[in-house]
Design a protein around this motif. Structure first.
Motif, PDB file in Angstrom:
ATOM      1  N   PHE A  26      -8.754   5.958   2.769  1.00 20.13           N
ATOM      2  CA  PHE A  26      -8.949   6.070   1.383  1.00 20.13           C
ATOM      3  C   PHE A  26      -7.577   6.941   1.729  1.00 20.13           C
ATOM      4  O   PHE A  26      -6.348   6.551   0.306  1.00 20.13           O
ATOM      5  N   LEU A  27      -7.335   7.682   2.573  1.00 18.14           N
ATOM      6  CA  LEU A  27      -6.888   8.319   2.971  1.00 18.14           C
ATOM      7  C   LEU A  27      -5.378   7.827   3.319  1.00 18.14           C
ATOM      8  O   LEU A  27      -3.727   8.274   2.500  1.00 18.14           O
ATOM      9  N   ALA A  28      -5.455   7.318   4.934  1.00 24.81           N
ATOM     10  CA  ALA A  28      -4.740   6.443   4.805  1.00 24.81           C
ATOM     11  C   ALA A  28      -3.379   5.700   3.618  1.00 24.81           C
ATOM     12  O   ALA A  28      -2.570   5.495   3.993  1.00 24.81           O
ATOM     13  N   ALA A  29      -4.602   4.604   2.642  1.00 30.57           N
ATOM     14  CA  ALA A  29      -3.787   4.346   1.334  1.00 30.57           C
ATOM     15  C   ALA A  29      -3.514   5.629   0.858  1.00 30.57           C
ATOM     16  O   ALA A  29      -1.865   5.093  -0.212  1.00 30.57           O
ATOM     17  N   GLN A  30      -3.368   6.596   0.557  1.00 37.10           N
ATOM     18  CA  GLN A  30      -3.015   7.352  -0.107  1.00 37.10           C
ATOM     19  C   GLN A  30      -1.479   7.588   0.107  1.00 37.10           C
ATOM     20  O   GLN A  30      -0.133   7.535  -0.397  1.00 37.10           O
ATOM     21  N   ILE A  31      -1.397   7.711   1.249  1.00 31.69           N
ATOM     22  CA  ILE A  31      -0.456   8.805   1.792  1.00 31.69           C
ATOM     23  C   ILE A  31       0.763   7.346   2.372  1.00 31.69           C
ATOM     24  O   ILE A  31       1.648   6.550   1.997  1.00 31.69           O
ATOM     25  N   PHE A  32       0.416   5.670   2.168  1.00 29.73           N
ATOM     26  CA  PHE A  32       0.876   4.379   2.789  1.00 29.73           C
ATOM     27  C   PHE A  32       1.603   4.187   1.178  1.00 29.73           C
ATOM     28  O   PHE A  32       2.561   3.754   0.738  1.00 29.73           O
ATOM     29  N   ALA A  33       1.050   4.081   0.052  1.00 29.68           N
ATOM     30  CA  ALA A  33       1.759   4.219  -1.238  1.00 29.68           C
ATOM     31  C   ALA A  33       2.459   5.331  -0.773  1.00 29.68           C
ATOM     32  O   ALA A  33       3.677   4.999  -2.449  1.00 29.68           O
TER      33      ALA A  33
END
Length: 226
Positions: A26-33
């Motif tokens: 989820f942290l990676a998805a947040q940064i990717f977004a």
């Protein structure tokens, strides 16, 4: 136990492999977004802090209040920029004070589980449920009527989520496992509310999945204290 060891156990102790996996996902998805649609750096910071906060709450760790404070201050300005006045008001008068109040109330009600300190959870009574439902219905109608006098966006949805957040935050401070039922509803509505801000709806998507697990974990915690 030294302070360093206590902090080590608080932040890194008691995690299961799948819990760490979804946290990093989820942290990676947040940064990717944010990289894909860099609309607001503050929204990304708020999203990361928010995810850390709710995951730590789900584990019953008192350190969630540190991340909650970072989330509250950044989320206030994100909501202000988007003219979500209900969310902004909730942050200022509920989220921020709740971090301090909740910390001290939890501090007095911690238990040791697998050598890690977690909160002592409990269940609502039938009377508690009736009071909760009545307060949410009356509060929502009253707050929506107030928001309609402003130039705010999505006032009905904003009003309902605001009142639900107040109720859920109160249940969290008082250590009731049923808070997670409200958080599940709030997160579904919030995904709809923030549909045009990728960092925010991804954050609430992570919140939703964590809320389901949080309810499962807190139900187990509450049963151990009955």
């Amino acid at each position: 136990m030294t302070l360093v060891n206590k902090l080590k156990d608080e932040f890194f102790g008691g995690w299961k492999p799948f819990e760490l996996a979804w946290l990093f996902l989820f942290l990676a998805a947040q940064i990717f977004a944010y990289v894909q649609a860099p609309d607001s750096l503050l929204a990304m910071i708020s999203g990361i802090a928010g995810i850390l906060c709710v995951v730590f709450v789900g584990k019953g760790k008192i350190s969630n209040y540190l991340f909650g404070l970072i989330f509250a201050y950044t989320y206030f300005y994100v909501a202000l920029d988007n003219k979500f006045y209900g969310e902004m008001t909730t942050t200022l008068y509920v989220y921020i004070p709740a971090q301090f109040i909740g910390y001290f109330l939890w501090k007095q009600n911690m238990q040791s589980q697998d050598k890690v300190e977690v909160v002592e959870a409990k269940f609502l009574t039938v009377k508690g449920w009736l009071t909760l439902i009545s307060a949410v219905l009356i509060g929502s109608l009253a707050f929506i009527s107030i928001l309609k006098t402003t130039d705010g966006q999505s006032v009905s949805l904003d009003g309902v989520t605001t009142v639900l957040v107040v109720a859920a935050q109160l249940l969290m401070i008082l250590r009731y496992s049923e808070q997670w039922i409200l958080w599940i509803i709030i997160n579904i509505l919030s995904i709809w509310l923030w549909a045009e801000t990728p960092a925010m709806y991804l954050m609430y998507g992570a919140y939703l999945l964590n809320s389901v697990y949080g309810y499962y974990n807190w139900t187990k915690l509450a049963k151990k204290t009955v």
